[in-house]
Design an enzyme around this catalytic site. Structure first.
Site, PDB file in Angstrom:
ATOM      1  N   ASP A  38       1.081  27.624  -0.431  1.00  0.00           N
ATOM      2  CA  ASP A  38      -0.022  28.163  -1.245  1.00  0.00           C
ATOM      3  C   ASP A  38      -0.308  27.279  -2.462  1.00  0.00           C
ATOM      4  O   ASP A  38      -0.811  27.743  -3.470  1.00  0.00           O
ATOM      5  CB  ASP A  38       0.298  29.596  -1.682  1.00  0.00           C
ATOM      6  CG  ASP A  38       1.581  29.678  -2.484  1.00  0.00           C
ATOM      7  OD1 ASP A  38       2.276  28.648  -2.597  1.00  0.00           O
ATOM      8  OD2 ASP A  38       1.886  30.762  -3.007  1.00  0.00           O
ATOM      9  N   HIS A 242      -1.089  -2.059   1.631  1.00  0.00           N
ATOM     10  CA  HIS A 242      -1.233  -0.731   1.032  1.00  0.00           C
ATOM     11  C   HIS A 242       0.115  -0.019   0.908  1.00  0.00           C
ATOM     12  O   HIS A 242       0.262   1.157   1.220  1.00  0.00           O
ATOM     13  CB  HIS A 242      -2.242   0.114   1.816  1.00  0.00           C
ATOM     14  CG  HIS A 242      -3.655  -0.336   1.575  1.00  0.00           C
ATOM     15  ND1 HIS A 242      -4.709   0.007   2.377  1.00  0.00           N
ATOM     16  CD2 HIS A 242      -4.181  -1.115   0.607  1.00  0.00           C
ATOM     17  CE1 HIS A 242      -5.813  -0.555   1.921  1.00  0.00           C
ATOM     18  NE2 HIS A 242      -5.523  -1.244   0.846  1.00  0.00           N
ATOM     19  N   ASP A 259      -0.900  -2.733  -7.941  1.00  0.00           N
ATOM     20  CA  ASP A 259      -2.334  -2.501  -7.731  1.00  0.00           C
ATOM     21  C   ASP A 259      -2.570  -1.047  -8.111  1.00  0.00           C
ATOM     22  O   ASP A 259      -2.185  -0.134  -7.375  1.00  0.00           O
ATOM     23  CB  ASP A 259      -2.689  -2.769  -6.267  1.00  0.00           C
ATOM     24  CG  ASP A 259      -4.185  -2.593  -5.984  1.00  0.00           C
ATOM     25  OD1 ASP A 259      -4.904  -2.006  -6.820  1.00  0.00           O
ATOM     26  OD2 ASP A 259      -4.623  -3.036  -4.899  1.00  0.00           O
ATOM     27  N   ASP A 270      -9.808  -0.543 -10.667  1.00  0.00           N
ATOM     28  CA  ASP A 270      -9.019  -1.026  -9.526  1.00  0.00           C
ATOM     29  C   ASP A 270      -8.510  -2.422  -9.873  1.00  0.00           C
ATOM     30  O   ASP A 270      -9.226  -3.396  -9.724  1.00  0.00           O
ATOM     31  CB  ASP A 270      -9.931  -1.049  -8.284  1.00  0.00           C
ATOM     32  CG  ASP A 270      -9.192  -1.512  -7.040  1.00  0.00           C
ATOM     33  OD1 ASP A 270      -7.969  -1.685  -7.091  1.00  0.00           O
ATOM     34  OD2 ASP A 270      -9.868  -1.714  -6.004  1.00  0.00           O
ATOM     35  N   HIS A 349      -7.630 -10.180   3.797  1.00  0.00           N
ATOM     36  CA  HIS A 349      -8.653  -9.204   3.415  1.00  0.00           C
ATOM     37  C   HIS A 349      -9.797  -9.927   2.725  1.00  0.00           C
ATOM     38  O   HIS A 349      -9.728 -11.127   2.502  1.00  0.00           O
ATOM     39  CB  HIS A 349      -8.049  -8.124   2.505  1.00  0.00           C
ATOM     40  CG  HIS A 349      -7.364  -8.657   1.279  1.00  0.00           C
ATOM     41  ND1 HIS A 349      -8.057  -9.092   0.172  1.00  0.00           N
ATOM     42  CD2 HIS A 349      -6.043  -8.839   0.989  1.00  0.00           C
ATOM     43  CE1 HIS A 349      -7.191  -9.492  -0.743  1.00  0.00           C
ATOM     44  NE2 HIS A 349      -5.963  -9.361  -0.271  1.00  0.00           N
ATOM     45  N   HIS A 353     -14.921  -5.516  -3.120  1.00  0.00           N
ATOM     46  CA  HIS A 353     -15.734  -4.392  -2.635  1.00  0.00           C
ATOM     47  C   HIS A 353     -16.476  -3.811  -3.821  1.00  0.00           C
ATOM     48  O   HIS A 353     -16.113  -4.061  -4.976  1.00  0.00           O
ATOM     49  CB  HIS A 353     -14.826  -3.335  -1.980  1.00  0.00           C
ATOM     50  CG  HIS A 353     -13.631  -2.964  -2.821  1.00  0.00           C
ATOM     51  ND1 HIS A 353     -13.712  -2.049  -3.847  1.00  0.00           N
ATOM     52  CD2 HIS A 353     -12.350  -3.418  -2.824  1.00  0.00           C
ATOM     53  CE1 HIS A 353     -12.523  -1.950  -4.424  1.00  0.00           C
ATOM     54  NE2 HIS A 353     -11.675  -2.776  -3.837  1.00  0.00           N
ATOM     55  N   HIS A 360     -13.512   2.362  -3.302  1.00  0.00           N
ATOM     56  CA  HIS A 360     -14.295   1.532  -2.381  1.00  0.00           C
ATOM     57  C   HIS A 360     -15.672   2.183  -2.369  1.00  0.00           C
ATOM     58  O   HIS A 360     -15.950   3.075  -1.573  1.00  0.00           O
ATOM     59  CB  HIS A 360     -13.669   1.496  -0.987  1.00  0.00           C
ATOM     60  CG  HIS A 360     -12.300   0.858  -0.997  1.00  0.00           C
ATOM     61  ND1 HIS A 360     -11.335   1.136  -0.087  1.00  0.00           N
ATOM     62  CD2 HIS A 360     -11.748  -0.060  -1.844  1.00  0.00           C
ATOM     63  CE1 HIS A 360     -10.230   0.422  -0.376  1.00  0.00           C
ATOM     64  NE2 HIS A 360     -10.475  -0.296  -1.431  1.00  0.00           N
ATOM     65  N   GLU A 383     -10.577  -9.869  -5.839  1.00  0.00           N
ATOM     66  CA  GLU A 383      -9.144  -9.693  -5.607  1.00  0.00           C
ATOM     67  C   GLU A 383      -8.577 -10.561  -4.484  1.00  0.00           C
ATOM     68  O   GLU A 383      -8.078 -10.032  -3.483  1.00  0.00           O
ATOM     69  CB  GLU A 383      -8.858  -8.216  -5.307  1.00  0.00           C
ATOM     70  CG  GLU A 383      -9.750  -7.605  -4.226  1.00  0.00           C
ATOM     71  CD  GLU A 383      -9.375  -6.159  -3.928  1.00  0.00           C
ATOM     72  OE1 GLU A 383      -8.197  -5.906  -3.673  1.00  0.00           O
ATOM     73  OE2 GLU A 383     -10.274  -5.291  -3.962  1.00  0.00           O
ATOM     74  N   TYR A 387      -0.267 -13.832   0.950  1.00  0.00           N
ATOM     75  CA  TYR A 387       0.907 -13.062   1.365  1.00  0.00           C
ATOM     76  C   TYR A 387       1.623 -13.864   2.445  1.00  0.00           C
ATOM     77  O   TYR A 387       1.076 -14.055   3.530  1.00  0.00           O
ATOM     78  CB  TYR A 387       0.475 -11.691   1.914  1.00  0.00           C
ATOM     79  CG  TYR A 387      -0.575 -11.021   1.045  1.00  0.00           C
ATOM     80  CD1 TYR A 387      -0.218 -10.196  -0.021  1.00  0.00           C
ATOM     81  CD2 TYR A 387      -1.941 -11.267   1.258  1.00  0.00           C
ATOM     82  CE1 TYR A 387      -1.185  -9.624  -0.834  1.00  0.00           C
ATOM     83  CE2 TYR A 387      -2.916 -10.698   0.443  1.00  0.00           C
ATOM     84  CZ  TYR A 387      -2.533  -9.879  -0.593  1.00  0.00           C
ATOM     85  OH  TYR A 387      -3.498  -9.315  -1.400  1.00  0.00           O
ATOM     86  N   ARG A 405      -1.423 -10.858  -5.395  1.00  0.00           N
ATOM     87  CA  ARG A 405      -2.862 -10.548  -5.487  1.00  0.00           C
ATOM     88  C   ARG A 405      -3.194 -10.420  -6.964  1.00  0.00           C
ATOM     89  O   ARG A 405      -2.376  -9.952  -7.760  1.00  0.00           O
ATOM     90  CB  ARG A 405      -3.175  -9.247  -4.738  1.00  0.00           C
ATOM     91  CG  ARG A 405      -4.619  -8.783  -4.896  1.00  0.00           C
ATOM     92  CD  ARG A 405      -5.043  -7.767  -3.824  1.00  0.00           C
ATOM     93  NE  ARG A 405      -4.401  -6.465  -3.944  1.00  0.00           N
ATOM     94  CZ  ARG A 405      -3.443  -6.019  -3.151  1.00  0.00           C
ATOM     95  NH1 ARG A 405      -2.989  -6.761  -2.159  1.00  0.00           N
ATOM     96  NH2 ARG A 405      -2.915  -4.826  -3.328  1.00  0.00           N
ATOM     97  N   GLU A 407      -6.474  -8.945  -9.222  1.00  0.00           N
ATOM     98  CA  GLU A 407      -7.723  -8.206  -9.031  1.00  0.00           C
ATOM     99  C   GLU A 407      -8.301  -7.779 -10.372  1.00  0.00           C
ATOM    100  O   GLU A 407      -7.610  -7.194 -11.202  1.00  0.00           O
ATOM    101  CB  GLU A 407      -7.443  -6.956  -8.176  1.00  0.00           C
ATOM    102  CG  GLU A 407      -8.644  -6.023  -8.011  1.00  0.00           C
ATOM    103  CD  GLU A 407      -8.396  -4.901  -7.014  1.00  0.00           C
ATOM    104  OE1 GLU A 407      -7.222  -4.480  -6.856  1.00  0.00           O
ATOM    105  OE2 GLU A 407      -9.377  -4.443  -6.395  1.00  0.00           O
TER     106      GLU A 407
END
Ligand code: GLY
Ligand code: MN
Ligand code: MN
Length: 437
Positions: A38, A242, A259, A270, A349, A353, A360, A383, A387, A405, A407
């Site tokens: 709940d 991710h 990130d 972001d 990638h 974006h 996004h 970004e 890797y 990375r 960004e």
């Protein structure tokens, strides 16, 4: 509230100006989602719904009827209920929605089956974003069918259904001055959060402890929630794009990739930084890091009106490909490697974006089959990353398991662009100085 009532009204007016004559738009709110038994997840209003109303309650439906004499902006919402409000918090109720959110008329959501078919009836076209909620899709069909069942007595069901997304999202793509102010403020809180994480980082700490530092700065800055699940990946975890477990112990000699961005009054930031856990870059970490930084600078240099969406990406690919050849991670002629997209083993990638109410964010990237031209008021991330998979046996051992990375968030301006998260240290020297301080 930082977006004024007038601005919400202007958004509705702009949308209605584009709708066909004699049409209706129907936009449902988000639903509450159970987290356990709940207990619910923190409620987050649907971005489209909020964009047009500023109304943040669940169980609501927003209706636009351009040109309707008895009111163009109708809302269905929860009724006031002192008992429920005592336990679960304040509700605006139909009166509150008219008063505070400028609805011409508002009704209890429990009466929607009786009222909404009458508003749809006789309208030629219904604008609605089909397919987001199976339950609401069914409700819409139910209302239309209830009109169809009365056709013999003269009721006229709508002839056309049009997806609302395209028109509305085109509008959301271009940010107003007030939206840009919020995006900048979200960026500033996020910058402080990353700085705090960098300062507190020590070998032997756990990734979630850095996440806690971020959350502290977000919340105390007025942004209670992150715009997406924060990524804190040290060592090889930095190569998982991710990664959100954030459970690893951070080791001396590894890098950590963060990130994370806050959401402030429905606007996202972001931001990514990657830095050494012990505060000093090794030779290999530095070489790859500076290459990512160079690729980011090359991409940002391409952001200006008159260039198209893909130019920043192409610039980052060229720099990364050249650099990986120089460092010996790629072999061959740069032109050939670019052509066969050899970078994708390391940089899998895109460079960015759109950014806005959703991390996004909405908006097309192509128009008429071509990459879209950049225009003032658009906001995007930049970004690039490299890797090196831990098990990549084609490269020398010293490179393996490094994930980097960087960004930032960028607004297209009349002359070029503005990096709204530029306050966060980024060069090797700046990061080492901050961490040593
Ligand atoms: N945080 C997700 C992204 O950078 O796109
Ligand atoms: Mn990100
Ligand atoms: Mn991003």
């Amino acid at each position: 509230m930082s977006i004024s009532k007038t601005e919400f009204a202007r958004r509705r007016k702009n949308l209605m100006a584009q709708m066909e004559p004699n049409s209706i738009a129907i936009i449902p709110s988000s639903r509450e989602q159970v987290r356990s038994r709940d207990t619910e997840y923190p409620f987050r209003q649907d971005s489209d719904f909020y964009y047009l109303s500023g109304f943040s309650e669940p169980d609501a439906v927003l209706v636009l009827l351009p040109g309707r004499r008895h009111g163009q902006f109708i809302v269905f919402c929860r009724e006031r209920d002192p008992g429920m409000e005592l336990w679960n918090g304040y509700r605006a109720g139909p009166e509150g929605v008219c008063e505070r959110h400028g609805a011409d008329d508002a009704f209890p959501v429990g009466d929607i089956d009786d009222i909404l078919p009458g508003l749809i009836e006789g309208r030629d076209r219904v604008y609605y974003s089909m397919g987001r909620s199976a339950e609401f899709d069914r409700q819409i069909m139910g209302w239309v069918n209830s009109i169809r069942s009365k056709e013999s007595s003269g009721a006229v069901p709508p002839g056309e259904f049009t997806d609302l997304d395209h028109m509305l999202h085109e509008q959301r793509l271009f940010k107003s001055a007030a939206e840009l102010r919020l995006l900048r403020r979200a960026g500033q809180i996020t910058v402080r959060a990353h700085q705090r994480a960098m300062r507190s980082c020590r070998p032997g700490m756990y990734e979630y402890q850095l996440e806690a530092e971020l959350q502290h700065e977000f919340a105390s800055g007025g942004a209670r929630h992150a715009a997406y699940n924060s990524i804190v990946g040290s060592g090889e975890n930095g190569c998982i794009l991710h990664y959100v477990e954030n459970s690893g112990k951070m080791r001396d000699g590894d890098m950590v990739l963060i990130d994370a961005g806050c959401e402030l009054e429905y606007y996202a930031s972001d931001v990514t930084r990657t830095f050494p856990v012990n505060g000093r870059f090794s030779r290999e970490q530095r070489a790859l890091y500076e290459l990512v930084l160079k690729a980011q600078a090359a991409a940002i240099a391409q952001i200006r009106p008159g260039n198209h969406w893909n130019q920043p990406h192409d610039a980052s690919v060229r720099v990364i490909t050249e650099g990986l050849v120089e460092l010996g991670l790629l072999k061959g002629r740069v032109a050939n490697l670019v052509k066969r997209e050899a970078h994708r083993s390391y940089y899998m990638h895109r460079v960015g974006h759109w950014l806005g109410m959703d991390v996004h964010d909405v908006g097309d990237y192509r128009v008429g089959g071509e990459w879209r031209m950049l225009e003032p008021g658009m906001v995007m991330t930049v970004e690039p990353g490299i890797y090196v998979a831990p098990h990549n046996t084609r490269v020398a051992k010293k490179w393996r398991g490094i994930g980097i990375r960087v960004e930032d968030n960028v607004v297209v301006t009349d002359e070029g662009c503005e990096v709204i998260t530029a306050g966060l240290p980024k060069t090797v020297e700046e990061i080492e100085a901050l961490m040593a301080g």
